[in-house]
Enzyme design. Sequence first.
Site, PDB file in Angstrom:
ATOM      1  N   HIS A  51      42.293  35.940  40.094  1.00  0.00           N
ATOM      2  CA  HIS A  51      42.845  37.169  39.535  1.00  0.00           C
ATOM      3  C   HIS A  51      44.155  37.220  38.889  1.00  0.00           C
ATOM      4  O   HIS A  51      44.521  37.254  37.820  1.00  0.00           O
ATOM      5  CB  HIS A  51      42.828  38.514  40.360  1.00  0.00           C
ATOM      6  CG  HIS A  51      41.434  38.683  41.114  1.00  0.00           C
ATOM      7  ND1 HIS A  51      40.402  39.118  40.363  1.00  0.00           N
ATOM      8  CD2 HIS A  51      41.004  38.582  42.375  1.00  0.00           C
ATOM      9  CE1 HIS A  51      39.359  39.391  41.245  1.00  0.00           C
ATOM     10  NE2 HIS A  51      39.797  38.913  42.404  1.00  0.00           N
ATOM     11  N   ASP A  64      52.298  41.626  45.003  1.00  0.00           N
ATOM     12  CA  ASP A  64      51.821  42.009  46.438  1.00  0.00           C
ATOM     13  C   ASP A  64      51.197  40.832  47.289  1.00  0.00           C
ATOM     14  O   ASP A  64      50.176  40.768  47.556  1.00  0.00           O
ATOM     15  CB  ASP A  64      50.937  43.182  46.521  1.00  0.00           C
ATOM     16  CG  ASP A  64      49.459  42.993  46.033  1.00  0.00           C
ATOM     17  OD1 ASP A  64      49.416  41.992  44.980  1.00  0.00           O
ATOM     18  OD2 ASP A  64      48.406  43.412  46.390  1.00  0.00           O
TER      19      ASP A  64
HETATM   20  O1  RIB Z   1      41.452  43.069  42.531  1.00  0.00           O
HETATM   21  C1  RIB Z   1      42.298  41.808  42.502  1.00  0.00           C
HETATM   22  C2  RIB Z   1      43.877  42.129  42.831  1.00  0.00           C
HETATM   23  O2  RIB Z   1      43.823  42.814  44.200  1.00  0.00           O
HETATM   24  C3  RIB Z   1      44.526  40.830  42.998  1.00  0.00           C
HETATM   25  O3  RIB Z   1      45.838  41.401  42.452  1.00  0.00           O
HETATM   26  C4  RIB Z   1      44.753  40.751  44.419  1.00  0.00           C
HETATM   27  O4  RIB Z   1      45.814  40.171  44.686  1.00  0.00           O
HETATM   28  C5  RIB Z   1      44.735  42.127  45.051  1.00  0.00           C
HETATM   29  O5  RIB Z   1      46.005  42.727  45.180  1.00  0.00           O
HETATM   30 CA    CA Z   2      47.847  40.810  43.681  1.00  0.00          CA
END
Ligand code: RIB
Ligand code: CA
Length: 328
Positions: free
Chosen positions: A240, A10
Amino acid sequence: MAEKIVLDVDTGVDDALAILLALNSPEVEVLACTTVAGNVTVDQTTLNTLMVLEAAGRSDIPVAKGATRPLARRLTTATYFHGPTGLGRVELPAPTISPVEVDGPHMLLNMANRFAGELTVVAVGPLTNLALALLIDPDFGRKLKRLVIMGGAVRTQGNITPVAEANFYNDPEAAQAVLHCGAPITLVGLDVTHQSVIYWNDIAFLDDHLATLSPTGRLSLELLRFYTQCYGATGGAHLHDPLAVGVVLQPDLVTTERMQVDIETHGRLTRGQSVGYSHLNIDLIEDKGDYDDAIGIRVEHPSNAEVCLEVKADEFVQIFRERLGLKV
Ligand code: RIB
Ligand code: CA
């Protein structure tokens, strides 16, 4: 031989960094990207994915546009962390390439069928596309070699509510379905991504060496300038989505525990919470007329995921910086 992967994204700053990390890592071969609504709308995540691939010189990688919204919920985007377009303040040229005709869930299925038992899916957004793939073919998960998911917070706090991580919060029904799909799952949640931090102060000096950075290095630095600084005075940001790719590149970066993980889909305060447990005590209930009595207990040990609980964070940040050209 390089691991065949599909990235479900995303895109999002940290998704963009995850894509760049994968493209600059010989351990993996990116077969396709599938896009989903999350950090920004799916039109924008698709555009961002196309632009990042083209900027990286990889417009040969097909991009399949996926779900517009979560299965049963209103979408929550996150422009505070990712900027109005999802790529911080980075402005990339409009892409010359377009998404392929096939949609995200069908692209996932096509790849799973074509490379049955060989394909790793790295899913770093809401799991809507994967859940839709499962609705079309319930065996989708069992055809995967491995499913690496950035999502959840099993033994730590959430980042969008006290208990929920943003990807699982956005589409809890999808997350619950996908966690039961039968794929060998590795869950890369906030337990480890909140330990994997990059600080603006550690890379700010690169501004004085821009001419020596590669195009990937310059793009990554610009993405990180926005992403680290939106976290305030510490200037540190969680890696992340890159860590989910990192776990594929070097599995021993993390320590895992095998668990059953279920996602809360009904709670008012707990929507999207990931509940991880290693055994289940089931009371054996006897009807006593006016009331019930627990007369015994049965213990079961279900498990559906390897949950990452510890990470060699410094080692990962070094790998991240080397691969993305954030060094001089
Ligand atoms: O919580 C972190 C996630 O949420 C990551 O994938 C960031 O890109 C958002 O989508
Ligand atoms: Ca993400």
